[in-house]
Design a protein around this motif. Structure first.
Motif, mmCIF file in Angstrom:
data_model
loop_
_atom_site.group_PDB
_atom_site.id
_atom_site.type_symbol
_atom_site.label_atom_id
_atom_site.label_comp_id
_atom_site.label_asym_id
_atom_site.label_seq_id
_atom_site.Cartn_x
_atom_site.Cartn_y
_atom_site.Cartn_z
ATOM 1 N N LYS A 472 90.781 -14.366 -16.529
ATOM 2 C CA LYS A 472 92.240 -14.305 -16.648
ATOM 3 C C LYS A 472 92.903 -14.600 -15.301
ATOM 4 C CE LYS A 472 92.075 -10.976 -20.450
ATOM 5 N NZ LYS A 472 92.361 -9.586 -20.871
ATOM 6 N N ARG A 473 92.303 -14.110 -14.214
ATOM 7 C CA ARG A 473 92.816 -14.428 -12.877
ATOM 8 C C ARG A 473 92.783 -15.927 -12.629
ATOM 9 N NH1 ARG A 473 89.449 -11.879 -8.478
ATOM 10 N NH2 ARG A 473 90.758 -13.282 -7.257
ATOM 11 N N LEU A 474 91.697 -16.554 -13.029
ATOM 12 C CA LEU A 474 91.567 -17.997 -12.835
ATOM 13 C C LEU A 474 92.610 -18.746 -13.661
ATOM 14 C CD1 LEU A 474 89.969 -20.326 -11.582
ATOM 15 C CD2 LEU A 474 88.410 -20.215 -13.536
ATOM 16 N N ARG A 475 92.851 -18.265 -14.855
ATOM 17 C CA ARG A 475 93.861 -18.896 -15.699
ATOM 18 C C ARG A 475 95.249 -18.800 -15.057
ATOM 19 N NH1 ARG A 475 94.087 -16.595 -21.676
ATOM 20 N NH2 ARG A 475 95.107 -14.885 -20.568
ATOM 21 N N ARG A 476 95.551 -17.629 -14.492
ATOM 22 C CA ARG A 476 96.834 -17.469 -13.801
ATOM 23 C C ARG A 476 96.884 -18.311 -12.530
ATOM 24 N NH1 ARG A 476 95.833 -11.973 -15.288
ATOM 25 N NH2 ARG A 476 95.074 -11.535 -13.186
ATOM 26 N N ALA A 477 95.716 -18.427 -11.840
ATOM 27 C CA ALA A 477 95.675 -19.240 -10.617
ATOM 28 C C ALA A 477 95.940 -20.704 -10.929
ATOM 29 C CB ALA A 477 94.318 -19.076 -9.931
ATOM 30 N N HIS A 510 100.733 -39.540 -0.513
ATOM 31 C CA HIS A 510 101.010 -38.108 -0.617
ATOM 32 C C HIS A 510 101.095 -37.672 -2.080
ATOM 33 C CE1 HIS A 510 102.771 -34.305 0.989
ATOM 34 N NE2 HIS A 510 103.301 -34.265 -0.242
ATOM 35 N N LEU A 511 101.911 -38.374 -2.864
ATOM 36 C CA LEU A 511 102.059 -38.022 -4.275
ATOM 37 C C LEU A 511 100.762 -38.222 -5.048
ATOM 38 C CD1 LEU A 511 105.613 -39.508 -4.965
ATOM 39 C CD2 LEU A 511 104.997 -37.111 -4.643
ATOM 40 N N GLY A 512 99.998 -39.264 -4.682
ATOM 41 C CA GLY A 512 98.712 -39.494 -5.348
ATOM 42 C C GLY A 512 97.715 -38.384 -5.065
ATOM 43 N N LEU A 513 97.712 -37.886 -3.798
ATOM 44 C CA LEU A 513 96.778 -36.824 -3.441
ATOM 45 C C LEU A 513 97.097 -35.528 -4.176
ATOM 46 C CD1 LEU A 513 96.334 -37.345 0.421
ATOM 47 C CD2 LEU A 513 94.678 -37.832 -1.385
ATOM 48 N N ILE A 514 98.367 -35.141 -4.227
ATOM 49 C CA ILE A 514 98.679 -33.877 -4.891
ATOM 50 C C ILE A 514 98.480 -34.006 -6.406
ATOM 51 C CG2 ILE A 514 100.234 -33.148 -3.052
ATOM 52 C CD1 ILE A 514 102.584 -33.852 -4.798
ATOM 53 N N SER A 515 98.663 -35.213 -6.933
ATOM 54 C CA SER A 515 98.380 -35.416 -8.353
ATOM 55 C C SER A 515 96.884 -35.294 -8.633
ATOM 56 C CB SER A 515 98.897 -36.783 -8.794
ATOM 57 O OG SER A 515 98.569 -37.032 -10.152
ATOM 58 N N ASP A 516 96.048 -35.884 -7.732
ATOM 59 C CA ASP A 516 94.597 -35.757 -7.889
ATOM 60 C C ASP A 516 94.147 -34.310 -7.730
ATOM 61 O OD1 ASP A 516 94.159 -38.425 -8.418
ATOM 62 O OD2 ASP A 516 93.897 -38.973 -6.312
ATOM 63 N N MET A 517 94.794 -33.581 -6.808
ATOM 64 C CA MET A 517 94.446 -32.171 -6.632
ATOM 65 C C MET A 517 94.783 -31.370 -7.882
ATOM 66 S SD MET A 517 95.447 -31.264 -2.693
ATOM 67 C CE MET A 517 94.484 -31.918 -1.321
ATOM 68 N N LYS A 518 95.878 -31.737 -8.535
ATOM 69 C CA LYS A 518 96.227 -31.085 -9.790
ATOM 70 C C LYS A 518 95.130 -31.309 -10.837
ATOM 71 C CE LYS A 518 99.532 -31.388 -13.598
ATOM 72 N NZ LYS A 518 100.726 -32.085 -14.118
ATOM 73 N N ARG A 519 94.619 -32.525 -10.905
ATOM 74 C CA ARG A 519 93.548 -32.805 -11.865
ATOM 75 C C ARG A 519 92.277 -32.045 -11.495
ATOM 76 N NH1 ARG A 519 90.228 -38.371 -13.180
ATOM 77 N NH2 ARG A 519 89.145 -37.521 -14.992
ATOM 78 N N LEU A 520 91.964 -32.000 -10.198
ATOM 79 C CA LEU A 520 90.794 -31.238 -9.765
ATOM 80 C C LEU A 520 90.932 -29.771 -10.156
ATOM 81 C CD1 LEU A 520 90.149 -32.705 -6.191
ATOM 82 C CD2 LEU A 520 88.719 -33.023 -8.210
ATOM 83 N N ASN A 521 92.113 -29.240 -9.962
ATOM 84 C CA ASN A 521 92.338 -27.833 -10.306
ATOM 85 C C ASN A 521 92.128 -27.602 -11.802
ATOM 86 O OD1 ASN A 521 93.357 -25.131 -9.447
ATOM 87 N ND2 ASN A 521 94.926 -25.619 -10.957
ATOM 88 N N SER A 522 92.577 -28.534 -12.625
ATOM 89 C CA SER A 522 92.368 -28.410 -14.071
ATOM 90 C C SER A 522 90.880 -28.453 -14.417
ATOM 91 C CB SER A 522 93.110 -29.526 -14.809
ATOM 92 O OG SER A 522 94.502 -29.422 -14.619
ATOM 93 N N LEU A 523 90.136 -29.314 -13.749
ATOM 94 C CA LEU A 523 88.694 -29.397 -13.999
ATOM 95 C C LEU A 523 87.991 -28.105 -13.609
ATOM 96 C CD1 LEU A 523 87.998 -33.040 -12.702
ATOM 97 C CD2 LEU A 523 87.940 -32.274 -15.076
ATOM 98 N N PHE A 524 88.396 -27.510 -12.472
ATOM 99 C CA PHE A 524 87.753 -26.283 -12.023
ATOM 100 C C PHE A 524 88.091 -25.104 -12.937
ATOM 101 C CE2 PHE A 524 88.137 -28.053 -7.434
ATOM 102 C CZ PHE A 524 87.089 -28.919 -7.686
ATOM 103 N N CYS A 525 89.329 -25.021 -13.357
ATOM 104 C CA CYS A 525 89.799 -23.845 -14.096
ATOM 105 C C CYS A 525 89.463 -23.906 -15.582
ATOM 106 C CB CYS A 525 91.300 -23.678 -13.920
ATOM 107 S SG CYS A 525 91.798 -23.376 -12.204
ATOM 108 N N ALA A 526 88.930 -25.029 -16.060
ATOM 109 C CA ALA A 526 88.631 -25.148 -17.494
ATOM 110 C C ALA A 526 87.607 -24.128 -17.952
ATOM 111 C CB ALA A 526 88.137 -26.560 -17.805
#
Length: 562
Positions: A472-477, A510-526
């Motif tokens: 649940k913490r990961l989901r909130r993160a 800059h925008l491409g990096l933060i967009s890729d980081m968003k995708r990485l975060n989704s992959l980790f939190c799945a």
């Protein structure tokens, strides 16, 4: 001819029964047996007792050897206590042979009847697997009865007498015959039980029976050594040490088989019980004498099978032991450890990328490409390893764990590809053109990076422990990261509005990096969704959660900031 076929089919039924019991016990209690063995290594007597107990449950010293060799191969256990466990396994096999020769004919139909009902009605549950164990035990008892019935007419057949007469007079030939049968049947227990039955039917003499028993013990050692051939040198040393102990026992006892047979023959019990009693006595005395020698034997095996140096530039799976595939819980644990290793490599790639963004050594780019190749290699190895596991035989819990491992390895492999693409963007849009981020822009990327690494570590912890609260913490993160990513995108646009030159030059990157980081975060939190087991929950939407009160609050705050 029909009588011989009946005997062979009864032997096959005995072998199949021991196999069913072994696989059933390992599927139900494999993880618990693993913990028992791993905790019993502090003192040799405890390790010896653990070997006896585990082998008595799984009906096979080869299965115990499989578990112990896997522990040593992975560095979870030292060789000396592993050899003590193997000595206990030999005694456990002898004790179970004694139990199975008792008059249990009344128990066989009950075990088979209720075992079939439990197995067919609840196949994928623990109770269903215990029913499988009951079927195996019932088949073993039934097979022993069939062997006795089939062996009686054989005693009067001239051709069979001629065949077994070749096993008299040469103790070495008789021992090798016993070793060969134990290897063919994949069970020294089956070989000893058959030998006891043949001795009771007077098909073979007591002296031949004792030689076959000694050979059956030797055959189980040879079989364990062959089974460990795919492991690293550390894992093979367990089987080698156990085999050397058995060879020493054979060398000491075989010359004394004649006097021993005469002495044992004077005991007031049947031939079958004499064979079983010798089996228990032989293994008990041999193992008790060998137990103090486990440390010297471990040193000798280290000398015989030294570790092979591994090239530093070649990544190979360390924990994917092929021999553990027969034990689903152990094989899944191995895959979990290798998956965690993939996660560590992904974290290293992220850290190297951050150093490059801060103007670090350009050679780190080559390291990132190499690490991505390592991730691809481990992903392929884990995928093929899990593909070799028969999913139809997995329980519900193990099947769910199998799916979690596959999902996370796929996500980590994709994460490696995303990071490699981010590296290419940095090298082509920033380093090659000599551009730099603004101080605020770099601070935002660093902040996202730190949060991303923290979420990756939490995801690996959730994957390892399956803790609901941490999930649940990961989901909130994940939700907080998305909010933070939106905020930084908006502040970047604000800097463009303010005509900040550095932000204008690096805007696409800059925008491409933060967009890729968003995708990485989704992959980790799945992994949080898999652990919580609520993919159809109302709040779950594509790539995250529906907008909640905290997110609307942050959106309002961002809007007021703009």
């Amino acid at each position: 001819m029909l009588t011989l076929l009946n005997l062979l089919s009864a032997v096959a039924l005995l072998i199949w029964g021991t196999h069913i019991v072994r696989t059933g016990i390992l599927r139900v209690y494999g993880a618990n047996l693993r913990r028992l063995l791993s905790r019993s290594v502090r003192r040799p007597p405890l390790a010896f007792a653990a070997g006896i107990g585990v082998t008595a449950l799984v009906q096979s010293s080869n299965a115990t050897a499989l578990l112990v060799s896997s522990f040593v191969a992975q560095g979870l256990m030292l060789l000396a206590p592993a050899l003590a466990i193997m000595l206990g396994a030999d005694v456990g096999t002898a004790l179970m042979a004694r139990v199975l020769t008792l008059d249990l004919s009344w128990l066989s139909p009950l075990l088979i009847f209720f075992g079939v009902i439990l197995f067919l009605s609840r196949k994928q549950t623990r109770l269903g697997q215990l029913g499988r164990v009951g079927i195996g035990l019932g088949l073993i008892i039934l097979a022993l009865q069939l062997i006795i019935a089939a062996a009686e007419p054989i005693t009067t057949a001239k051709g069979v007498k001629v065949l077994f007469s070749s096993l008299t007079g040469d103790v070495l030939l008789d021992a090798l015959t016993g070793a060969l049968f134990a290897m063919i049947s994949y069970s020294s227990l089956a070989a000893v039980l058959l030998t006891a039955t043949l001795a009771a039917s007077k098909v073979i003499s007591l002296k031949v029976a004792l030689c076959l028993v000694i050979g059956a013990n030797l055959g189980s050692g040879i079989l364990a050594l062959i089974s460990s051939s795919l492991q690293n040198p550390a894992g093979r040393r367990v089987a080698l040490g156990s085999l050397l102990f058995k060879l020493a026992g054979c060398a000491l006892v075989l010359p004394l088989v004649g006097p021993l047979a005469n002495w044992i023959d004077s005991w007031p019990i049947s031939n079958a019980e004499l064979v079983i009693a010798f089996h228990v006595l032989y293994n008990g005395v041999r193992c008790a004498l060998c137990l103090p020698l486990t440390v010297p034997m471990a040193r000798f095996c280290d000398w015989l099978l030294p570790d092979r140096p591994q090239p530093d530039d070649v990544v190979k799976p360390r924990h994917l032991d092929p021999a553990a595939l027969e034990t689903p819980s152990l094989a899944l644990a191995n895959a979990v450890r290798e998956t965690l290793r993939m996660g560590d490599i992904v974290e290293q790639m992220l850290n190297n990328l951050l150093h490059l963004l801060r103007g670090g050594d350009p050679l780190l780019g080559k390291d990132i490409h190499r690490l991505d190749d390592d991730i691809d290699a481990l992903y392929t190895a884990i995928k093929l390893y899990l593909a070799r596991m028969p999913r139809e035989d997995l329980g519900e819990r193990d099947s769910r764990r199998w799916a979690e491992i596959i999902e996370l390895t796929i996500n980590l492999e994709q994460a490696g590809d995303v990071i490699e693409r981010m590296l290419d963007d940095v090298q082509s849009k920033k380093n090659s053109q000599g551009r730099t981020f603004s101080e605020e822009g770099l601070a935002e990327i660093v902040s996202l990076h730190d949060q991303l690494v923290e979420n990756l570590r939490l995801a690996l912890s959730v994957f390892l422990n399956g803790d609901q609260e941490n999930a649940k913490r990961l989901r909130r993160a994940k939700q907080r990261f998305r909010i933070l990513e939106r905020r930084y995108a908006h502040t970047h646009v604000s800097r463009l509005h303010q005509q900040v030159v550095q932000s204008i030059e690096t805007s696409a990157l800059h925008l491409g990096l933060i967009s890729d980081m968003k995708r990485l975060n989704s992959l980790f939190c799945a992994i949080a969704y898999a652990i919580l087991d609520n993919p159809d929950a109302p709040e779950a939407v594509e790539d995250g959660y529906a907008t909640s009160e905290p997110e609307r609050y942050f959106d309002t705050e961002i809007g007021s900031h703009r």
